[in-house]
Design an enzyme around this catalytic site. Structure first.
Site, PDB file in Angstrom:
ATOM      1  N   GLU A   1       0.876  -1.178   0.000  1.00 40.66           N
ATOM      2  CA  GLU A   1       0.000   0.000   0.000  1.00 40.66           C
ATOM      3  C   GLU A   1       0.909   1.222   0.000  1.00 40.66           C
ATOM      4  O   GLU A   1       1.732   1.360   0.907  1.00 40.66           O
ATOM      5  CB  GLU A   1      -0.923   0.036   1.215  1.00 40.66           C
TER       6      GLU A   1
ATOM      7  N   HIS B   1     -11.257  -0.974   2.997  1.00 47.47           N
ATOM      8  CA  HIS B   1     -11.751  -0.577   4.334  1.00 47.47           C
ATOM      9  C   HIS B   1     -11.475   0.890   4.632  1.00 47.47           C
ATOM     10  O   HIS B   1     -11.897   1.411   5.661  1.00 47.47           O
ATOM     11  CB  HIS B   1     -11.077  -1.442   5.400  1.00 47.47           C
TER      12      HIS B   1
HETATM   13  O1  TEU Z   1      -3.952   3.340   5.379  1.00 42.76           O
HETATM   14  C1  TEU Z   1      -3.044   4.313   5.032  1.00 42.76           C
HETATM   15  C2  TEU Z   1      -3.730   5.437   4.399  1.00 42.76           C
HETATM   16  O2  TEU Z   1      -3.275   5.976   3.479  1.00 42.76           O
HETATM   17  C3  TEU Z   1      -5.018   5.782   4.898  1.00 42.76           C
HETATM   18  O3  TEU Z   1      -4.950   6.098   6.195  1.00 42.76           O
HETATM   19  C4  TEU Z   1      -5.571   6.938   4.175  1.00 42.76           C
HETATM   20  O4  TEU Z   1      -4.797   8.028   4.321  1.00 42.76           O
HETATM   21  C5  TEU Z   1      -6.859   7.273   4.715  1.00 42.76           C
HETATM   22  O5  TEU Z   1      -7.556   6.182   4.951  1.00 42.76           O
HETATM   23  C6  TEU Z   1      -7.574   8.067   3.724  1.00 42.76           C
HETATM   24  O6  TEU Z   1      -8.730   8.406   4.318  1.00 42.76           O
HETATM   25  C7  TEU Z   1      -3.420   2.230   6.059  1.00 42.76           C
HETATM   26  C8  TEU Z   1      -4.570   1.311   6.431  1.00 42.76           C
HETATM   27  O7  TEU Z   1      -5.191   0.878   5.264  1.00 42.76           O
HETATM   28  C9  TEU Z   1      -5.501   2.127   7.301  1.00 42.76           C
HETATM   29  O8  TEU Z   1      -6.674   1.418   7.598  1.00 42.76           O
HETATM   30  C10 TEU Z   1      -4.767   2.471   8.575  1.00 42.76           C
HETATM   31  O9  TEU Z   1      -5.567   3.314   9.331  1.00 42.76           O
HETATM   32  C11 TEU Z   1      -3.452   3.177   8.261  1.00 42.76           C
HETATM   33  O10 TEU Z   1      -2.716   2.588   7.212  1.00 42.76           O
HETATM   34  C12 TEU Z   1      -2.534   3.098   9.468  1.00 42.76           C
HETATM   35  O11 TEU Z   1      -2.145   1.764   9.668  1.00 42.76           O
END
Ligand code: TEU
Length: 594
Positions: A280, A353
Site C-alpha cells: 500500500e 476498508h
Molecule cells: O492506510 C493508510 C492510508 O493511506 C489511509 O490512512 C488513508 O490516508 C486514509 O484512509 C484516507 O482516508 C493504512 C490502512 O489501510 C488504514 O486502515 C490504517 O488506518 C493506516 O494505514 C494506518 O495503519
C-alpha cells in the site's frame, strides 16, 4: 494505429494476472459467537461464498492482538490472534479451509508502526538507554523549546488522524514519531534489528501456511533524514491549519527499495510456492511503481496507488470533497495502464476498508443502483492488472446514512470532527459533509441476508448494519442471474477463462468523451472491446465509433458482428456500437484482425 501484438512481444503475465483478490475486514464480515464482532470462525463459515464467487486469494485485514485503537492497524503482538477474532488454532483452520478451496490467504503486514502497547515500544520508552530505544523514532524538543511547550514538537508534521505526528513521553522528556495515531508509534527501519525482527515474523507466518502479505503504508518506512539525522519541517497545508505536510520526508524514501529487497531476500528467497506481496503506497508515482513491481528487478508483485481514489478530494483533502470527473479518471488509469504496459503490474480497486462505497461515490445508489454497480465493476475489472473486491462490493453495498456525530466510529473521522468543531466548525454541517468520504462507510456489517443485522451477527453489532440489508444482501442475489453478485462472478470467470483479459495489451479509446469509458484489450488471438456508460443518460457511440476508427484504424461496423461476452442490461440486448443505455456496460469479443 496500433498493430496487433505479435506473440513474441507479449510480456509474460504473472500467475496473479488471471485471478481476483477478495478483501475481508474481519470486524465486520461474519460473527460466529454473537458478540457483535466478526471473527475467524465466521470467515471460515463463509468461505464457500468466496469459492462460489471464484476468487483465488483472500486478504485479511489485521487479526493480530491489538488494543484496536485503529481497528487492528495498531498491533501489540504479531504472533497472536486478538481474542475478539479467535485463536491461532482458528487461524490454522481458516488457512486449511481456504487452501482446500484453492484460495490463498494473504495477511496484512503492519510494520511501519506498532501499537504503543507492543512490548518493543514499552521497552523503548523505559529509558533513553533502553536497548530498544532506537527501535522507534525519538527526538528531543525543537531547539529553543522545552518539552511540552507549544511548538516544541521536533517537526510541524500533521498526523493522518489530525494533530501533530509527535507525542511527548513525559518520563524521558523526548518525543516519538507517529504518522497515524499516538498509539501507533513508527518503527525505525534504519535499525537492522528492527528489519530482522520483521523478517523473522513474516517467515513465522509463511511457515504457518499463509501465502503472502498486503503491506500497510509500506512506502512510509524509509524517512528522508537530513545529514545530521534530523527531520525537516513540511510546507503548510493549503487549508492553513497549525501543521505542515511531512509527506515529502516519509513517502517513498531513499532506502525503500533496499529494505524491500532485503525483505524479499530474507523472507521469500528459496521458499517453494506462489506468494503474493502487495504494497500500500500513498503518493507513489507510476515510474516508482514500475521499478518496485518489475518482474525481474522489482521487490513487490504490485502496489496500491492512490491517484484515482483521491480524485474527488479537494485542496483541503478528503474532508473537502469535490465533484468526480470521468475525464480525470481516464487520464489517471490511462497513465497507469500505459506506464505498466511493458514492465510492472497494476492492482485494480475501487473499494477497501479506507474508501467509501463506489456505487454511492461515483455511481448512482438510487434509481440506477444495479446498473451503476455492475457498470463500474466492468469498467474496473477488465483493465490490465489484478482486481480486488472488498467485502460487500460484490453485492453493491452502499454508503451509510449519517445523522449525528455518534454515527461515526472511525478514529480518522472522530478526530477530524473533534478538531474541526474545536476550531469553530458547525457540528451538523460537519456531520453531513463528512458522510461522503468517511471510512466508516466501508465498515458496516456484511449483508448476508434480510434478517436481523443482515445476518452479520445474532448479537449487538459493534458498528451499524446498513438498514438496506433488508433487500440488499447475498441471499437475495445468489440465484438472480441479473444481480450485482452474478455480474461479479461473470467478470471473475472471464478473467480466469479469457487469456485476453489477463494478458492483453490496453488501448484507451475516446479519452475525451465525458460520459463513456471505452477501451480495447488485445492479444495476437483475440480482441475485447469494453464500453461503459458512466451516466444516467443514454449515450450514442458516435464518438466511440470515431475513436475505434482513429485509435484502432478499424471500421467500427466490424464490431457489429462481434460476440457479446458480457452485458448488464438483460432485457433487450444490444450489440456492436449501438447506443449505450444509462449505466450500460457492454463487452464485445472477436478474433484478432491481422
Ligand atoms: O492506510 C493508510 C492510508 O493511506 C489511509 O490512512 C488513508 O490516508 C486514509 O484512509 C484516507 O482516508 C493504512 C490502512 O489501510 C488504514 O486502515 C490504517 O488506518 C493506516 O494505514 C494506518 O495503519
Amino acid at each position: 494505429m496500433s498493430t496487433p501484438p505479435s506473440p513474441s512481444s507479449e510480456p509474460q503475465t504473472p500467475w496473479f494476472a488471471s485471478t481476483v483478490v477478495y478483501q475481508v475486514y474481519p470486524r465486520s464480515f461474519a460473527d460466529s459467537d454473537g458478540d457483535g464482532v466478526g471473527d475467524l470462525p465466521g470467515i471460515t463459515s463463509r468461505l464457500d461464498h468466496l469459492a462460489d464467487l471464484g476468487v483465488g486469494v483472500v486478504w485479511l485485514s489485521p487479526v493480530y492482538a491489538s488494543p484496536q485503537d485503529d481497528n487492528g492497524y495498531d498491533i501489540s503482538d504479531y504472533r497472536a490472534v486478538d481474542p475478539s477474532f479467535g485463536t491461532l488454532a482458528d487461524m490454522d483452520a481458516l488457512i486449511a479451509a481456504a487452501h482446500e478451496r484453492g484460495i490463498k490467504v494473504v495477511m496484512d503486514l503492519v510494520v511501519n508502526h506498532t501499537s504503543d502497547e507492543h512490548p518493543w515500544f514499552v521497552e523503548s520508552t523505559a529509558s533513553k538507554d533502553s536497548p530498544k530505544r532506537d527501535w522507534y523514532v525519538w527526538r528531543p524538543p525543537r531547539e529553543g523549546f522545552s518539552a511540552g511547550d507549544p511548538g516544541a514538537e521536533p517537526t510541524n508534521w500533521r498526523s493522518a488522524f489530525s494533530g501533530s505526528t509527535w507525542q511527548l513521553d513525559e518520563r524521558t522528556g523526548e518525543y516519538y514519531l507517529h504518522l497515524f495515531s499516538r498509539k501507533q508509534p513508527d518503527l525505525n527501519w534504519e535499525n537492522p534489528e528492527v528489519r530482522a525482527a520483521v523478517a523473522d515474523m513474516m517467515r513465522w507466518w509463511l511457515d504457518r501456511g499463509v501465502d503472502g502479505f498486503r503491506m500497510d503504508v509500506i512506502n512510509f518506512i524509509s524517512k528522508r533524514y537530513d545529514a545530521d539525522g534530523s527531520l525537516p519541517d513540511g510546507a503548510p497545508w493549503p487549508d492553513g491549519g497549525l501543521w505542515g505536510d511531512g509527506g515529502p520526508f516519509f513517502m517513498t524514501g531513499p532506502r525503500l527499495h533496499e529494505y524491500l529487497a532485503e525483505l524479499r531476500r530474507e523472507v521469500f528467497a528459496g521458499r517453494e510456492g506462489q506468494f503474493l506481496t502487495v504494497g500500500e503506497m500513498p503518493g507513489i508515482t507510476v515510474e516508482a511503481a514500475v521499478e518496485l513491481t518489475d518482474a525481474g528487478t522489482g521487490v513487490l508483485d504490485m502496489v496500491f496507488q492512490f491517484e484515482h481514489v483521491n480524485l474527488d478530494h479537494g485542496p483541503g483533502g478528503k474532508w473537502d470533497p469535490q465533484p468526480f470527473s470521468l475525464l480525470d479518471l481516464k487520464a489517471s488509469f490511462g497513465r497507469w495502464q500505459a506506464g505498466m504496459a511493458e514492465r510492472g503490474w497494476n492492482s485494480l480497486y475501487w473499494d477497501n476498508h479506507d474508501q467509501p462505497r463506489i456505487v454511492s461515490r461515483w455511481g448512482d445508489d438510487g434509481r440506477w443502483w444495479r446498473e451503476s454497480a455492475t457498470a463500474l465493476a466492468t469498467l474496473l475489472h477488465l483493465h490490465r492488472g489484478t482486481p480486488y473486491v472488498y467485502q460487500g462490493e460484490e453485492i453493491g453495498m452502499t454508503n451509510l446514512p449519517f445523522a449525528a456525530p455518534e454515527d461515526y466510529s472511525d478514529i480518522e473521522a472522530v478526530n477530524h470532527y473533534r478538531q474541526a468543531v474545536a476550531a469553530g466548525a458547525d457540528p451538523q454541517a460537519l456531520v453531513a459533509s463528512m458522510a461522503r468520504l468517511t471510512r466508516d462507510n466501508a465498515r458496516s456489517g456484511m449483508q448476508w441476508d434480510g434478517g436481523p443485522n443482515g445476518g452479520f451477527t445474532t448479537g449487538e453489532p459493534w458498528y451499524r448494519v446498513n438498514p438496506n440489508a433488508s433487500w440488499l444482501n447475498v441471499e437475495a442475489q445468489r440465484d438472480d442471474p441479473a444481480s450485482v453478485l452474478s455480474h461479479h462472478k461473470a467478470l471473475i470467470a472471464l478473467r480466469r477463462d479469457e487469456p485476453c483479459v489477463a494478458a492483453g495489451d490496453f488501448t484507451m479509446l475516446a479519452a475525451t468523451h465525458p460520459h463513456v469509458y471505452a477501451y480495447r484489450r488485445a492479444t495476437a488471438a483475440t480482441e475485447l472491446l469494453v464500453l461503459v456508460a458512466v451516466s444516467g443518460e443514454e449515450q450514442p457511440l458516435a464518438a466511440v465509433a470515431a475513436a475505434v476508427a482513429a485509435d484502432l484504424g478499424d471500421d467500427a461496423a466490424a464490431w457489429d458482428g462481434a460476440e457479446l461476452v458480457l452485458g448488464n442490461w438483460h432485457d433487450e440486448v444490444r450489440s456492436g456500437l449501438a447506443p449505450l443505455r444509462p449505466w450500460e456496460a457492454r463487452v464485445l469479443r472477436r478474433p484478432a484482425t491481422a
